[in-house]
Design an enzyme around this catalytic site. Structure first.
Site, PDB file in Angstrom:
ATOM      1  N   GLY A   1       0.841  -1.189   0.000  1.00 53.96           N
ATOM      2  CA  GLY A   1       0.000   0.000   0.000  1.00 53.96           C
ATOM      3  C   GLY A   1       0.875   1.238   0.000  1.00 53.96           C
ATOM      4  O   GLY A   1       2.092   1.137   0.161  1.00 53.96           O
TER       5      GLY A   1
ATOM      6  N   THR B   1      10.162   2.242  -5.967  1.00 57.09           N
ATOM      7  CA  THR B   1       9.041   1.662  -5.228  1.00 57.09           C
ATOM      8  C   THR B   1       9.335   1.729  -3.751  1.00 57.09           C
ATOM      9  O   THR B   1      10.348   2.272  -3.332  1.00 57.09           O
ATOM     10  CB  THR B   1       8.800   0.207  -5.634  1.00 57.09           C
ATOM     11  OG1 THR B   1       7.586  -0.213  -5.013  1.00 57.09           O
ATOM     12  CG2 THR B   1       9.920  -0.683  -5.153  1.00 57.09           C
TER      13      THR B   1
END
Lengths: 394, 394
Positions: free
Chosen positions: B179, B187
């Protein structure tokens, strides 16, 4: 809901023409004569024929009627869909005895399906001579109900600015829209009628300012509709109103409608407002406020009544092009209670959780850079939103 | 999951230091000597101390180790949090006998809480002399498990490019994140180790290209983390590899990890890929693809196995600054089956619904303007996402 009379010089025709089921799906808002008007529309590259036709018709700031078809958006329907929209405007114009260019067309609902034109044609023929056998109503509530698709209730707001000769004008607005809502130039559908007298240039300028701070500051789900239309029609029947007072009345009506739209967002249980102050300028304030309002992690935290300011900080932080945002200057508050950088004790935390369980939650961010400020309106993200949109059929 | 050995010249130390519970929360990936390295980080204005320190340390493209603390992000913790991050790097460096500037620090978890430094200090002391009593492992699976916070499973990928002297190098990557995932420069956390030999400039350039098409093309929920870090370390133990072959191996490993991250997005039941072709340039293709991937209405339609191309058209349309997008030229397909402007009959519709019930769904949009193309990776929006994030406590 008690009836809300339309302003002087307006009537409405509300009917079912069988677009999808047997609820009202066809509404004409009509004035007794031509009105001064202003309108803004979606900037979508998939804007529907209603928007294409209405943009043409609103260009000269002279409108007499608005026709709204619900439960079919008439979007992505090709040249046939455009011809349908023009025919709809012409049919209403014929009944009213005015040029087709004085008729605004609006439509929301399923994308990619043509209107059932046989039924619409039959109904249009029955309207002449106006108001036809279906009759008219002066109740804004019936009109607001007739333009609903998946809204759970009708949305109406009103205000009553004084006229310069000591009388009272009226401003009555209706709106619809619960999903596919992050208006760019307007919201799904909003129509405001007034009997105030105002010149076209003044009305257009004040309308754009009002829409910017109300409908354009609304987001349910970041998705911009192909059908967004917000228009104001002024009949002049009540006489002239001080422009400042008229703008305040329009702002009050549109703000009220915006809050109703946000609170009725698909699956929404909480009205969420985010106010950013201390920004470099209003544009930055709006950008940061939208980032917080649209963050699924902030929206679910509000849903879970969790005063999770870390997610607000994250959403401020992801405005990464705003390099003047300094995490050591930013302040974050929930309902006026600072949570960053101030630390909240256990008693305070309990009070915040209680606050977050309310019907309306305000998040405030002070960037402490300059004087820019903006407030945006939205709602929490719930399993109801997922359920509604995973089950809604094309 | 079977063990995956780390490439030559690397080992891992995995332990529990009691950050939150008794699962592994402390990982050091260490090389036997200094490595050529490249790293990219979040652009968040609330970037955490780990990112601040690591950005400094990665600047000279020379790294020996990565230390990862899970379940506490050490973000928005002020000057004390920054000092903690530096102390962490120094403690690992002391054990390894290298400069602190050769240690990358990464941390994810709760925002706004300081590390339990007493426990971390005690553990750091136990590491010297390396590897200390906790020992090391050469299994990437254990390391990938140790960096998890709310991931449901460990994410590992590998490739084996040939070396120029006829041998085989190895590329092994691990990643975490479910999430707060719309990486801007990287990332959440991804570390790729290789024993290939490569010069710093070549590695940095290829790493940025690879990350752009993989981790930077991933979005679970449009929320950009404060902790995003993606780094590659090359020990050189296996000898030189053709740069094209190494880049292909890095791309394959990162693409595999990106797809694993997307499929394990919070609450996700379907891996969703959106490919835009025929764009003016790659930038436009990515922008439009992200708009479709991030649309809650598209994501819920995928969840509901509803081939609702109207929502895809809406999401393309809301890229309103791309005025060269022409709705009469656009083509939309699901899994290779055109749905707009082509019309799908009832048999076709049933087949599409079946396709949408699969584990992976591809949406393709052809803008028919130019040759730009991009693919992005995400997941459906489910009530599971709402439940996880409404219940997760600060």
């Amino acid at each position: 809901m008690d009836a809300v009379p339309l302003p002087d010089g307006f009537s409405a025709h509300v009917a079912n023409v069988g677009i999808k089921d047997d609820t009202d799906d066809f509404v004409v808002l009509a004035a007794t004569g031509p009105c001064t008007a202003a309108a803004v529309f979606t900037r979508s590259r998939f804007a529907g024929p209603s928007v294409v036709v209405s943009r043409e018709h609103a260009a000269d700031h002279r409108l007499r009627a608005v026709v709204v078809v619900s439960k079919n958006a008439n979007v992505a329907t090709g040249p046939g869909g455009l011809a349908d929209a023009r025919e709809l405007a012409e049919g209403v114009a014929l009944a009213l005895g005015c040029p087709a260019t004085e008729v605004l067309v609006a439509s929301t609902g399923v994308i990619g399906r043509r209107y059932p034109m046989d039924r619409l044609r039959a109904h249009l023929r029955s309207l002449a001579p106006w108001p036809g056998p279906g009759g008219t109503t002066d109740d804004a509530v019936r009109a607001a109900t007739g333009i609903m698709t998946t809204d759970t209730h009708a949305k109406i707001a009103e205000a009553a600015p004084a006229t310069v000769d000591g009388g009272t004008a009226r401003v009555v607005g209706i709106a619809r829209g619960v999903g596919m809502i992050e208006p760019d130039m307007a919201t799904m559908l909003a129509f405001v009628l007034t009997d105030a007298e105002v010149d076209p240039g003044t009305l257009d300028a004040m309308w754009r300012r009002v829409v910017d701070r109300t409908f354009n500051s609304l987001s349910v789900d970041t998705d911009t509709s192909t059908s967004d239309t917000a228009a104001v029609l002024a009949s002049g029947a009540a006489g002239a109103v001080d422009p400042g007072e008229l703008e305040a009345a329009l702002h009050s009506v549109c703000l009220d409608l915006t809050r109703q739209l946000a609170a009725d967002g698909e699956g929404a249980e909480t009205l969420l407002t985010v106010t950013v102050t201390g920004a470099r300028d209003d544009g930055q304030a709006r950008r940061v406020a939208k980032s917080v309002l649209n963050s699924p992690l902030v929206k679910t935290a509000v849903h879970g009544a969790d005063p999770n300011w870390g997610r607000v900080a994250m959403a401020v932080g992801k405005c990464s092009d705003d390099t003047d945002i300094d995490q050591d200057r930013v302040r974050i508050a929930f309902g006026g209670t600072e949570v960053y950088p101030a630390t909240v004790d256990d008693t305070g935390l309990t009070a915040l959780e209680e606050y977050l369980r309310g019907d309306e939650v305000s998040i405030e961010v002070d960037l402490r850079i300059g004087a820019g400020a903006w407030t945006v309106f939205g709602c929490d993200l719930t399993d109801g939103y997922v359920r509604i949109n995973a089950d809604y059929t094309t």
